[in-house]
Design an enzyme around this catalytic site. Structure first.
Site, PDB file in Angstrom:
ATOM      1  N   GLU A   1       9.027  -3.304  11.303  1.00  0.00           N
ATOM      2  CA  GLU A   1       9.370  -2.015  10.693  1.00  0.00           C
ATOM      3  C   GLU A   1       9.765  -0.990  11.743  1.00  0.00           C
ATOM      4  O   GLU A   1       9.048  -0.754  12.721  1.00  0.00           O
ATOM      5  CB  GLU A   1       8.196  -1.474   9.865  1.00  0.00           C
ATOM      6  CG  GLU A   1       8.508  -0.131   9.210  1.00  0.00           C
ATOM      7  CD  GLU A   1       7.514   0.283   8.149  1.00  0.00           C
ATOM      8  OE1 GLU A   1       7.698   1.378   7.576  1.00  0.00           O
ATOM      9  OE2 GLU A   1       6.557  -0.469   7.884  1.00  0.00           O
TER      10      GLU A   1
ATOM     11  N   ASP B   1       0.829  -1.199   0.000  1.00  0.00           N
ATOM     12  CA  ASP B   1       0.000   0.000   0.000  1.00  0.00           C
ATOM     13  C   ASP B   1       0.868   1.256   0.000  1.00  0.00           C
ATOM     14  O   ASP B   1       0.361   2.372  -0.141  1.00  0.00           O
ATOM     15  CB  ASP B   1      -0.972   0.009   1.188  1.00  0.00           C
ATOM     16  CG  ASP B   1      -0.287  -0.050   2.540  1.00  0.00           C
ATOM     17  OD1 ASP B   1       0.952  -0.138   2.577  1.00  0.00           O
ATOM     18  OD2 ASP B   1      -1.000  -0.002   3.564  1.00  0.00           O
TER      19      ASP B   1
END
Length: 349
Positions: free
Chosen positions: A224, A85
């Site tokens: 992340e 995305d």
């Protein structure tokens, strides 16, 4: 009926069958070369990824959003291709990943599936497509596989509802990759693109969330923007691969955004969204800018296209006949233009 009888009559003829095999639906003299033969599909499987993980071989993952980037990733033998995305930012120009829709993601997924024949294909579930219920999550995941041509999906976060959604998708027979640490879809809660795991409670939460996603059936978890020791702890605690992005060297594999690692976009907007952790392995954006400026200059000064880039010929006799026909039709100016073009081309030979 005639064609069937004809084929039956000649079915024993090896020369005829050999001729059939050599036939092509692409004419010999065409503008474009048409499709080229492709190797057998050697798609990376979960079994192969697990084998790499067990053998402590690093797993590579790169994002892609269209056919050309997918082909490059395929040629580089990258293990996993993620249709992320993040395309909302690097392709559509948004400041966050939130605006991209399922339908837009599906367009990217289909294009990537046509170009990347070997990597495992993972498609992101975009914001707003799986949070309402497990049924919504499963329905969206099914679309990503069925309409997008993906092999698996990725979802962000580790709240109880996300864990339930991940489990429901797995139980529906769809492989799921989790994502913890900085989860860009949750920036309104996180207060922006902020690293996670930088204090004791946050670091413990990263590990616990990753374990919960493993328990839900995820085959891998993206970590992340967390400190390397936190990523190392999560990797050691899990029995599935971790894929790091801004999480240091102790993960089972690494992922970067295609545009970021290639230095694709040398533009003020992209400069502000390019993460600090990204290493640029090239500056493709500079090459593109230089090429576009050279193209503009050559078109402006008339040096492009030259004779070498004007390959389609008409004989002098046909050109003269063409001019004569134009004159008969009353197109004197067009006839003169055609004749003058022939003279100029002959002068450049």
């Amino acid at each position: 009926m005639y064609s069937l009888r004809f084929l039956t009559k000649h079915s024993s003829s090896s020369s005829f069958l050999r001729h059939i095999r050599l036939m092509s639906n692409v004419p010999e003299n065409t503008v474009y070369s048409g499709p080229t033969p492709q190797t057998l599909n050697q798609r990376t499987t979960l079994t192969q990824l697990r084998q790499k993980y067990r053998n402590s071989k690093p797993i590579t993952m790169v994002t892609a959003y269209d056919y050309p980037s997918a082909v490059h990733i395929d040629m580089a033998a990258i293990d996993i291709c993620l249709v992320g995305d993040s395309g909302a930012m690097v392709v559509h120009g948004h400041d966050t990943t939130l605006p991209i829709t399922v339908d837009e993601m599906l367009v990217h997924c289909r294009a990537v599936a046509r170009g990347a024949k070997n990597p495992m294909l993972v498609g992101d579930l975009p914001f707003g497509s799986y949070e309402s219920s497990s049924n919504q999550a499963v329905d969206t995941a099914v679309r990503i596989l069925k309409e997008g041509g993906m092999d698996a999906i990725k979802l962000e976060g580790g709240s109880p509802s996300r864990i339930v959604a991940a489990k429901a998708i797995v139980e529906a027979g769809i492989a799921v990759m989790g994502h913890v640490g900085l989860t860009p879809q949750a920036i309104s809660v996180l207060g922006g693109f902020r690293p996670q795991g930088r204090n004791i409670s946050s670091a413990v939460k990263v590990v616990e969330t990753a374990l919960a996603l493993q328990e839900a059936g995820c085959f891998s978890v993206v970590l992340e923007c967390v400190p390397p020791p936190v990523a190392a702890a999560a990797t050691a605690a899990l029995q599935i691969p971790t894929i790091g992005i801004g999480a240091g060297p102790f993960c089972s594999g690494q992922v970067l955004v295609y545009h970021d690692l290639l230095g694709m976009l040398q533009h003020p907007h992209h400069a502000k969204v390019t993460p600090k952790f990204c290493k640029q392995y090239a500056r493709i954006g500079d090459v593109i800018n230089k090429a576009l400026l050279e193209y503009k200059e050559e078109v402006t000064n008339g040096s492009f296209p030259d004779a070498r880039h004007s390959p389609y010929k008409i004989s002098e006799a046909d050109a003269e006949g063409f001019s004569n026909e134009l004159q008969k039709l009353g197109f004197d100016e067009a006839a003169s233009a055609a004749a003058e073009a022939v003279q100029k081309l002959n002068a450049t030979k």
